[in-house]
Design a protein around this motif. Sequence first.
Motif, mmCIF file in Angstrom:
data_model
loop_
_atom_site.group_PDB
_atom_site.id
_atom_site.type_symbol
_atom_site.label_atom_id
_atom_site.label_comp_id
_atom_site.label_asym_id
_atom_site.label_seq_id
_atom_site.Cartn_x
_atom_site.Cartn_y
_atom_site.Cartn_z
ATOM 1 N N ASP A 1 42.568 34.307 37.616
ATOM 2 C CA ASP A 1 43.519 35.049 36.292
ATOM 3 C C ASP A 1 44.772 36.481 36.715
ATOM 4 O O ASP A 1 44.906 36.369 38.364
ATOM 5 C CB ASP A 1 41.932 36.025 36.281
ATOM 6 C CG ASP A 1 41.737 37.103 34.935
ATOM 7 O OD1 ASP A 1 42.271 38.608 35.581
ATOM 8 O OD2 ASP A 1 41.953 36.635 34.135
ATOM 9 N N ARG B 1 44.530 39.194 36.837
ATOM 10 C CA ARG B 1 44.688 40.583 37.457
ATOM 11 C C ARG B 1 44.126 40.404 39.063
ATOM 12 O O ARG B 1 45.024 41.712 39.892
ATOM 13 C CB ARG B 1 42.873 41.160 36.785
ATOM 14 C CG ARG B 1 43.220 41.666 35.117
ATOM 15 C CD ARG B 1 41.970 42.058 35.490
ATOM 16 N NE ARG B 1 41.363 40.106 34.746
ATOM 17 C CZ ARG B 1 40.693 40.627 33.220
ATOM 18 N NH1 ARG B 1 39.857 42.306 33.051
ATOM 19 N NH2 ARG B 1 40.297 39.763 33.030
ATOM 20 N N THR C 1 34.774 39.855 42.681
ATOM 21 C CA THR C 1 35.232 40.517 41.432
ATOM 22 C C THR C 1 34.601 39.785 40.666
ATOM 23 O O THR C 1 34.167 38.742 40.189
ATOM 24 C CB THR C 1 36.747 40.214 41.097
ATOM 25 O OG1 THR C 1 37.187 41.448 40.725
ATOM 26 C CG2 THR C 1 37.360 39.218 40.947
ATOM 27 N N GLU D 1 35.833 47.517 40.918
ATOM 28 C CA GLU D 1 35.808 46.230 40.107
ATOM 29 C C GLU D 1 36.240 45.180 41.302
ATOM 30 O O GLU D 1 35.542 43.963 40.838
ATOM 31 C CB GLU D 1 36.683 46.767 39.099
ATOM 32 C CG GLU D 1 37.860 45.132 38.731
ATOM 33 C CD GLU D 1 39.421 45.608 37.528
ATOM 34 O OE1 GLU D 1 39.231 44.632 37.109
ATOM 35 O OE2 GLU D 1 39.457 47.086 38.170
#
Length: 163
Positions: free
Chosen positions: A91, A93, A81, A67
């Motif tokens: 983001d 994440r 990513t 990922e």
Amino acid sequence: MIKILLLSDTHGYIDDGILKYVKEADEVWHAGDIGDINVTDAIKKIKPLKAVFGNIDDTKARLEFPEHNRFMCEDVDVWMTHIGGYPKAYDMRVRESIKLNPPKLFICGHSHILKVMPDKKLDLLHMNPGAAGKHGFHKVRTMLRFTIDGSKIDNLEVIEFPS
């Protein structure tokens, strides 16, 4: 000096136009939404490939690619990513990790919108190559080509194809 071809969001599409640029690069980087493992297999037959899986990718792609892919290219710390956001709007994440340990070059895909912009606060360069595939709302298919020479990112070119 290393010549990089950066693409994303192929959504299972690859053609001779893309492969022509693959042949001219030293390495190819794919920022996710590969769509069909045949895309990355075709690239790997020609040049070394670094890639990440995207949100539409199946188990085959997720087993082969991570990922997040963080690596050194010459003296440049690269983080690639698929879903990464943009400077001032990363983001969730990646937001905390990128603030704590920013790379020199941050690459993502997902939006189908080509953007190259500096993040002056984190002292990094953000790249999104847009979408090289035919699936999506974009009207022009795009990729990026650039060089890395030591710690210098240079010779940036936008490659466009009609959809």
